[in-house]
Scaffold this active site. Structure first.
Site, PDB file in Angstrom:
ATOM      1  N   THR A  86       0.879  -1.187   0.000  1.00 21.02           N
ATOM      2  CA  THR A  86       0.000   0.000   0.000  1.00 21.02           C
ATOM      3  C   THR A  86       0.911   1.231   0.000  1.00 21.02           C
ATOM      4  O   THR A  86       1.210   1.776   1.055  1.00 21.02           O
ATOM      5  CB  THR A  86      -0.915   0.047   1.242  1.00 21.02           C
ATOM      6  OG1 THR A  86      -0.200  -0.416   2.376  1.00 21.02           O
ATOM      7  CG2 THR A  86      -2.163  -0.750   1.054  1.00 21.02           C
ATOM      8  N   LYS A 205      -1.659  -0.523  13.722  1.00 19.70           N
ATOM      9  CA  LYS A 205      -0.510  -0.658  12.815  1.00 19.70           C
ATOM     10  C   LYS A 205       0.081   0.705  12.463  1.00 19.70           C
ATOM     11  O   LYS A 205       1.287   0.920  12.516  1.00 19.70           O
ATOM     12  CB  LYS A 205      -0.952  -1.388  11.543  1.00 19.70           C
ATOM     13  CG  LYS A 205       0.078  -1.402  10.442  1.00 19.70           C
ATOM     14  CD  LYS A 205       1.300  -2.202  10.844  1.00 19.70           C
ATOM     15  CE  LYS A 205       2.470  -1.968   9.931  1.00 19.70           C
ATOM     16  NZ  LYS A 205       3.628  -2.765  10.271  1.00 19.70           N
ATOM     17  N   HIS A 243      18.556   8.169  32.920  1.00 21.51           N
ATOM     18  CA  HIS A 243      17.336   8.401  33.693  1.00 21.51           C
ATOM     19  C   HIS A 243      16.439   7.165  33.535  1.00 21.51           C
ATOM     20  O   HIS A 243      16.279   6.670  32.419  1.00 21.51           O
ATOM     21  CB  HIS A 243      16.636   9.661  33.154  1.00 21.51           C
ATOM     22  CG  HIS A 243      15.429  10.066  33.944  1.00 21.51           C
ATOM     23  ND1 HIS A 243      14.272   9.312  33.968  1.00 21.51           N
ATOM     24  CD2 HIS A 243      15.193  11.140  34.735  1.00 21.51           C
ATOM     25  CE1 HIS A 243      13.386   9.899  34.729  1.00 21.51           C
ATOM     26  NE2 HIS A 243      13.916  11.012  35.227  1.00 21.51           N
ATOM     27  N   ARG A 245      13.366   6.657  33.293  1.00 26.67           N
ATOM     28  CA  ARG A 245      12.162   6.714  32.442  1.00 26.67           C
ATOM     29  C   ARG A 245      12.409   7.449  31.120  1.00 26.67           C
ATOM     30  O   ARG A 245      11.469   7.858  30.458  1.00 26.67           O
ATOM     31  CB  ARG A 245      11.009   7.377  33.215  1.00 26.67           C
ATOM     32  CG  ARG A 245      10.396   6.454  34.267  1.00 26.67           C
ATOM     33  CD  ARG A 245       9.405   7.151  35.158  1.00 26.67           C
ATOM     34  NE  ARG A 245      10.025   8.193  35.966  1.00 26.67           N
ATOM     35  CZ  ARG A 245      10.749   7.972  37.068  1.00 26.67           C
ATOM     36  NH1 ARG A 245      10.936   6.734  37.491  1.00 26.67           N
ATOM     37  NH2 ARG A 245      11.299   8.962  37.723  1.00 26.67           N
ATOM     38  N   CYS A 259       8.110   1.545   5.401  1.00 22.72           N
ATOM     39  CA  CYS A 259       7.046   1.475   6.412  1.00 22.72           C
ATOM     40  C   CYS A 259       6.967   2.761   7.215  1.00 22.72           C
ATOM     41  O   CYS A 259       5.987   3.492   7.148  1.00 22.72           O
ATOM     42  CB  CYS A 259       7.317   0.310   7.359  1.00 22.72           C
ATOM     43  SG  CYS A 259       7.587  -1.226   6.483  1.00 22.72           S
ATOM     44  N   LYS A 321      19.079   1.196   6.543  1.00 20.39           N
ATOM     45  CA  LYS A 321      19.435   1.072   7.964  1.00 20.39           C
ATOM     46  C   LYS A 321      20.629   0.128   8.106  1.00 20.39           C
ATOM     47  O   LYS A 321      21.013  -0.527   7.127  1.00 20.39           O
ATOM     48  CB  LYS A 321      18.241   0.642   8.799  1.00 20.39           C
ATOM     49  CG  LYS A 321      17.730  -0.748   8.567  1.00 20.39           C
ATOM     50  CD  LYS A 321      16.585  -1.019   9.556  1.00 20.39           C
ATOM     51  CE  LYS A 321      16.125  -2.453   9.483  1.00 20.39           C
ATOM     52  NZ  LYS A 321      15.113  -2.748  10.486  1.00 20.39           N
TER      53      LYS A 321
HETATM   54  N1  SAJ Z   1      16.210   4.733  12.634  1.00 19.66           N
HETATM   55  C1  SAJ Z   1      16.875   5.817  13.194  1.00 19.66           C
HETATM   56  N2  SAJ Z   1      17.099   5.810  14.543  1.00 19.66           N
HETATM   57  C2  SAJ Z   1      16.696   4.785  15.336  1.00 19.66           C
HETATM   58  C3  SAJ Z   1      16.012   3.701  14.770  1.00 19.66           C
HETATM   59  C4  SAJ Z   1      15.770   3.694  13.395  1.00 19.66           C
HETATM   60  O1  SAJ Z   1      17.257   6.767  12.502  1.00 19.66           O
HETATM   61  O2  SAJ Z   1      16.966   4.856  16.547  1.00 19.66           O
HETATM   62  C5  SAJ Z   1      15.934   4.722  11.169  1.00 19.66           C
HETATM   63  C6  SAJ Z   1      16.603   3.544  10.444  1.00 19.66           C
HETATM   64  O3  SAJ Z   1      17.942   3.833  10.117  1.00 19.66           O
HETATM   65  C7  SAJ Z   1      15.702   3.424   9.218  1.00 19.66           C
HETATM   66  C8  SAJ Z   1      14.316   3.802   9.758  1.00 19.66           C
HETATM   67  O4  SAJ Z   1      14.559   4.511  10.971  1.00 19.66           O
HETATM   68  O5  SAJ Z   1      16.083   4.363   8.215  1.00 19.66           O
HETATM   69  C9  SAJ Z   1      13.392   2.642  10.012  1.00 19.66           C
HETATM   70  O6  SAJ Z   1      14.099   1.551  10.600  1.00 19.66           O
HETATM   71  P1  SAJ Z   1      13.491   0.629  11.766  1.00 19.66           P
HETATM   72  O7  SAJ Z   1      14.486  -0.407  12.110  1.00 19.66           O
HETATM   73  O8  SAJ Z   1      13.009   1.479  12.876  1.00 19.66           O
HETATM   74  O9  SAJ Z   1      12.165  -0.009  11.141  1.00 19.66           O
HETATM   75  P2  SAJ Z   1      11.779  -0.814   9.776  1.00 19.66           P
HETATM   76  O10 SAJ Z   1      11.270   0.194   8.804  1.00 19.66           O
HETATM   77  O11 SAJ Z   1      12.810  -1.756   9.334  1.00 19.66           O
HETATM   78  O12 SAJ Z   1      10.540  -1.695  10.349  1.00 19.66           O
HETATM   79  C10 SAJ Z   1       9.446  -1.051  10.977  1.00 19.66           C
HETATM   80  C11 SAJ Z   1       9.201  -1.701  12.344  1.00 19.66           C
HETATM   81  N3  SAJ Z   1       8.252  -0.909  13.127  1.00 19.66           N
HETATM   82  C12 SAJ Z   1       8.503  -0.510  14.408  1.00 19.66           C
HETATM   83  O13 SAJ Z   1       9.543  -0.759  14.976  1.00 19.66           O
HETATM   84  C13 SAJ Z   1       7.416   0.244  15.097  1.00 19.66           C
HETATM   85  C14 SAJ Z   1       8.646  -3.117  12.127  1.00 19.66           C
HETATM   86  O14 SAJ Z   1       8.297  -3.720  13.365  1.00 19.66           O
HETATM   87  C15 SAJ Z   1       7.424  -3.078  11.201  1.00 19.66           C
HETATM   88  O15 SAJ Z   1       6.896  -4.380  10.958  1.00 19.66           O
HETATM   89  C16 SAJ Z   1       7.853  -2.485   9.881  1.00 19.66           C
HETATM   90  O16 SAJ Z   1       8.307  -1.135  10.129  1.00 19.66           O
HETATM   91  C17 SAJ Z   1       6.655  -2.502   8.942  1.00 19.66           C
HETATM   92  O17 SAJ Z   1       6.593  -3.409   8.078  1.00 19.66           O
HETATM   93  O18 SAJ Z   1       5.731  -1.693   9.115  1.00 19.66           O
END
Ligand code: SAJ
Length: 403
Positions: A86, A205, A243, A245, A259, A321
């Site tokens: 989507t 989601k 900290h 929290r 995503c 990533k």
């Molecule tokens: N990123 C940062 N800083 C962080 C963590 C991530 O800059 O501290 C960046 C990463 O480099 C990347 C982006 O965020 O560019 C997304 O990476 P990610 O590892 O956070 O997530 P995705 O896109 O691989 O997967 C996400 C996940 N969602 C959540 O953690 C809430 C996964 O569980 C979902 O299933 C997936 O999206 C999806 O299919 O929707």
């Protein structure tokens, strides 16, 4: 648990294929459907078209055992899962054309008692729309089929494990649909299956990814503030996180992938007045990528003024990533491409890829030796503890040096 139902999986991509293979490994007969003939042929040979640990072995086994068969057309079945993309179109409007065309193609095969589950990330209300669409075409099925929404939440790179162990929110269009869907997922999920309604599951989601986007935006904003204040943002966050929290995430080059950079827009496009914070988070993370690009360009121009020559810039990492090879919506790729297009001398480095169709890759050791400016865009493991001449300029946007 019921007898083993037959299953159709619509969409054999990053989510559909691992899910189909996992279900098939539990002894259920699965027909995997994809519109791409090449993908269907690859899978029927027991091979795969995506990079995901352990998936190839599993697909090979379930195809050999005749529990998974791929096709371009659905067959009549007890359960239908829809896991097609989507994306968004135009001004961040969700594009439901893949979902609707998948539904359209299963409608003629539906029989009374069938369970249809949507897994694709979708705007709130999509499951209801799917129900109305089906009943419009097949009014005699009204009240005789079951529909539910159950989002996936797996992390690329760890999909098979998370598919099995993560909890899931399962929302039917009515209670009986929720129950039927929960019973189905019990065949292959050991995580807890939480009942809810379709609308709530759809919003869950979107909110999961919007929440992470928001937390990353906070970290990215801090990195820009700390740059101006001449404070090491990594040290500062590490101390704030002492900290009990406070749990601040990592700043980086921006947010990529298919995503987190997409799903929050589904909330914003439907609830524009009510979602300023969610929108601002998206904008903040996009802005961070442009900020990184400007920083590199300024450094390159200063180098040129001081040394009267153009610098060679090593762009360390292209993936969206760390420790994966996936370039989709990658901020690091955007930065590298922009520098290339603007005529800077760039050495692109991506240790997780052996080649890239658009550019010649340089090994990370050659790049740090040859470049004047070394820019860390993705914190890949390979970049830890590289020996770099102390006279060289190093820009770290993702915390490689803090490791
Ligand atoms: N990123 C940062 N800083 C962080 C963590 C991530 O800059 O501290 C960046 C990463 O480099 C990347 C982006 O965020 O560019 C997304 O990476 P990610 O590892 O956070 O997530 P995705 O896109 O691989 O997967 C996400 C996940 N969602 C959540 O953690 C809430 C996964 O569980 C979902 O299933 C997936 O999206 C999806 O299919 O929707």
């Amino acid at each position: 648990m019921e007898n083993k139902p037959s299953v159709v999986m619509m969409g054999l991509g990053y989510i559909g294929l691992p899910t189909a293979a996992l279900i098939a490994s539990r002894g259920l007969k699965v027909t995997g459907v994809d519109i791409r003939q090449g993908v269907v042929d690859t899978i029927n040979k027991g091979q795969i078209h995506i990079v995901e640990p352990d998936l190839e072995g599993l697909v090979h086994k379930v195809v050999k055992d005749k529990n998974l068969y791929a096709s371009t057309k659905p067959v009549s079945s007890d359960v239908y899962l829809v896991a097609v993309p989507t994306p968004f179109k135009g001004d961040h409007e969700p594009d439901l054309s893949y979902v609707m065309s998948a539904i359209k193609s299963i409608i003629p095969t539906l029989k009374k008692g069938a369970l249809v589950i949507l897994e694709s990330t979708s705007p709130v209300g999509t499951t209801k729309k799917m129900e109305q669409f089906i009943y419009k075409e097949r009014p005699e099925l009204k009240g005789h089929i079951f529909l539910a929404y159950c989002p996936e939440r797996v992390l690329p790179g760890n999909i098979l494990n998370e598919l099995k162990h993560n909890d899931r929110a399962i929302g039917g269009v009515d209670e009986i649909s929720t129950k039927k869907a929960i019973n189905f997922y019990k065949h292959f999920v050991v995580g807890t299956l939480h009942p809810t309604n379709a609308k709530t599951a759809e919003m869950v989601k979107l909110v999961e990814n919007a929440s992470r986007d928001n937390q990353i935006a906070f970290a990215n904003e801090l990195s820009i503030i700390c740059d101006k204040a001449e404070i090491n943002v990594w040290d500062m966050i590490a101390l704030a996180n002492k900290h009990p929290r406070v749990h601040i995430l990592n700043p980086g080059t921006g947010v990529g992938g298919h995503c987190i950079a997409v799903d929050p827009w589904f909330i914003v496009s439907e609830f524009p007045k009510e979602s300023p914070l969610i929108k601002k988070s998206r904008e903040t993370n996009n802005y961070k990528t442009n900020w990184v690009l400007e920083k590199i360009k300024n450094e390159a121009l200063a180098f040129k003024v001081n040394k009267s020559k153009d610098p060679v810039i090593a762009c360390m990492g292209l993936a969206f990533k760390p420790d994966i090879d996936d370039l989709r919506e990658s901020p690091a790729l955007f930065v590298t491409e922009s520098l290339e297009k603007q005529g800077f001398k760039v050495l692109p480095v991506e240790p997780n890829l052996s080649e890239n169709k658009d550019r010649k890759l340089t090994s990370y050791n050659d790049a740090v030796n040859q470049a004047d400016i070394i820019v860390y865009l993705v914190a890949h493991n390979e970049f830890n503890n590289l020996e770099i001449d102390s006279k060289k300029i190093v820009l770290d946007f993702c915390g490689v040096l803090k490791k």
